[in-house]
Design a protein around this motif. Sequence first.
Motif, PDB file in Angstrom:
ATOM      1  N   ASN A 118       0.858  -1.195   0.000  1.00 30.93           N
ATOM      2  CA  ASN A 118       0.000   0.000   0.000  1.00 30.93           C
ATOM      3  C   ASN A 118       0.885   1.233   0.000  1.00 30.93           C
ATOM      4  O   ASN A 118       2.093   1.158   0.222  1.00 30.93           O
ATOM      5  N   PRO A 359      -6.255   0.527   2.524  1.00 27.12           N
ATOM      6  CA  PRO A 359      -6.337  -0.511   3.558  1.00 27.12           C
ATOM      7  C   PRO A 359      -7.349  -0.122   4.634  1.00 27.12           C
ATOM      8  O   PRO A 359      -7.491   1.060   4.962  1.00 27.12           O
ATOM      9  N   LYS A 366      -1.191  -3.702   7.551  1.00 28.84           N
ATOM     10  CA  LYS A 366      -1.923  -3.347   6.336  1.00 28.84           C
ATOM     11  C   LYS A 366      -1.387  -4.033   5.091  1.00 28.84           C
ATOM     12  O   LYS A 366      -2.004  -3.954   4.023  1.00 28.84           O
ATOM     13  N   ARG A 645      -7.271  -5.328   2.910  1.00 25.32           N
ATOM     14  CA  ARG A 645      -6.183  -4.466   2.435  1.00 25.32           C
ATOM     15  C   ARG A 645      -6.658  -3.484   1.376  1.00 25.32           C
ATOM     16  O   ARG A 645      -5.965  -2.504   1.067  1.00 25.32           O
ATOM     17  N   ARG A 646      -7.831  -3.727   0.795  1.00 22.40           N
ATOM     18  CA  ARG A 646      -8.409  -2.840  -0.209  1.00 22.40           C
ATOM     19  C   ARG A 646      -9.904  -2.727   0.066  1.00 22.40           C
ATOM     20  O   ARG A 646     -10.667  -3.619  -0.279  1.00 22.40           O
TER      21      ARG A 646
END
Length: 716
Positions: A118, A359, A366, A645-646
């Motif tokens: 990220n 995240p 993360k 994470r997304r």
Amino acid sequence: MEAAQRKIDFRRLVRDAPNINHLCFDACSKTVKIVYSSKVPLSHTTLKCKRLNSGKSEERIYCIQVQYPDFPLILNLRHVDAFSGLVKGTCFLLRNIEAESFTYSFDESQKYEFQTLNTESMYPYLLINIRTGVSVVLVEGENNFKRLGGSSIGGGCFLGLTEIITGVTDIEEMMERALQGNPDEFDIFIRDIYGDRAANFNMDPHLLASSFGRVTRGENIPRAGELDEQSKNNAILSLLRMILYNVSQLAFLLSDISNVKRVFFNGFLVRNRPIVMKTLSFACNYWSGGKLRAYFLRHENYTTGLGAFLENFPNADMYWKEYCSGSTALGRFVPVEPLETGFKTQTFALKCARFKAAPFCLLVDKDGKPDTIDFNNDDEARNFWIEILDKTINDMTKFAIASQKNCEDQDDVANRAKDFENDFVKTMDTIKEHHVAYGNSNARNLLEVREQILQEKGFDDIYVQKKHEENCTAIAELPHVLATIDKLKETSDDKTVLEYVSRGLLAGNVFDWGAKEVVKMMNSESGLSFQTAIDHVENRPWLFDGFDSFYEKHKDYKSVLIFVDNSGFDYILGIIPFARELLRNGSKVVICANSSPALNDLTYREMVALANEFREIDGDLTKFLENGQMMFVQSGQESPCLDARRVHEDLNEIVQKYKTDLVVIEGMGRALHTNFNVQFKCDSLKAAVIKTQWLADRLGGKMFSVVFKHELGVQQ
């Protein structure tokens, strides 16, 4: 240009031509990379007419690589700085694509280890571009980079010297020959100089001391023009090692000076070639004393073209997902697709999620993988899942056809369903042969690829009818369930009531069209009632029993976020009564559902629509909805699992605004296959009923064992 177009089968490019709104070429000596964006019309499944043009479109990016000698470009082109394109493309891929980054082992295991990064953790890094020469770029942000240096000893040097010495001109042949080579014929090693005394100097006797040094010793070494085939192989390997060791030392020195811990290698010499990655990985480890690892990118051959394309592209800051269904080949992870003309092409597709992602703000790690079992390192688990998915193909095809039974053109429906079958079988076969074909091949990824292929064939929600039927049945039963709880509150203590609604939460989770054993029960003559599901919830103590801990703290929670699983009984009779008790205790409750359909999982759109039904049933729910104490949000996910994470930007905004202090994750996909070991900054509750024998065995339980895992937040 016209002659080339007549020969090359740009099927997708031709199809999308009327809708192309952004186009970029990255022209190299042997290949041309074409990057363009296109609007793809979306169909919308309804209950009355199963497939309608929604009037909306989905934006996608397609990257096409064509290998074609002397490919002419008679076009008016706008120049984009190569380094700017390289950096922008690399940052874009790392920011958006799951498992884009990976390391490669330098032992005999040939193991890939993937990472999803990220923007908070990816910078700074070095980018080592091995093309004709070598360039080293320090990247501290998408628009913050500088070239630190480079070397003339790179890909061009390797190609040129190899051709002079061996006469071989094709890079693919060079790499094949290097794999068969032995460096002992031309190179000098430490053992050749010091013999048994190498250990006295704390030196590995197998280390390279001098590339091609043996030629100067007067030994009977053949010269250029005299090499037999094996000597050619040996010479190519020695050349390759000489150049890659030099590049690796340069990378280490500049990373050490710049205090950078992550170095990415790319360029035509890399291209996921095992011998190159293994050598670079070994050399980086050696020069740095184990402190520096070599990193690579799955789609590094598109970085410059993609970055140039993103210049002035309006949606570059949106979340873009890898669209595996629209990709014919991903680098060397899967074989290059041969076209009718004999030319070679590769395509890489991305689709725009139409929102910004980041995240989940309450994640501790993360960058950590959400998957409980890593299929890349567990052949048994991966093979089991692929076998299960193979066995579901016929059922999925039937559901797909049934979901569009009111379409006028049933032949078209049947043909698209058959196309889904064929493409899914082909995808599974690819993963069986190359399990890293799409990076990670965990349960989450495999299920998401299946949904993508269904969507690609025009089946956007194959369980729409089933979900509608179950929602109607569950809504009719909800007043009775709520009345039972209210009556229980009159005669029992708080702990008994909380345990009852918790059991209801677990009972609702039994209704899962993604679980084979449950599907058998639901398809039986007697079906599966909510009461039968409650009966299947085992008595305490449960396999993972955190109920007592949850009870002790449940009235302290001021803001609760619930990730919901299935529609129908799960959501309406399981989640809603559970949430109602938390709301009655004064907690704010935000319920989070998928943004797009997957199996029979609840979607955000369906969740919002059902709120009106609750208003007509229960006064408390009406009050909670109207005063904003009960809210809904979308996760940004389109899978039966959860990759935090997304997530959708709206989710993080709400969590931060209302200071969430408890995260509830419900269902096998979200709480067991993923997130079982994931840590959060606040308290969490992971609840599910185990509905597959394989997973029960892995977790040390049995069919219908209960996981009710209450964990305290990790203080940072």
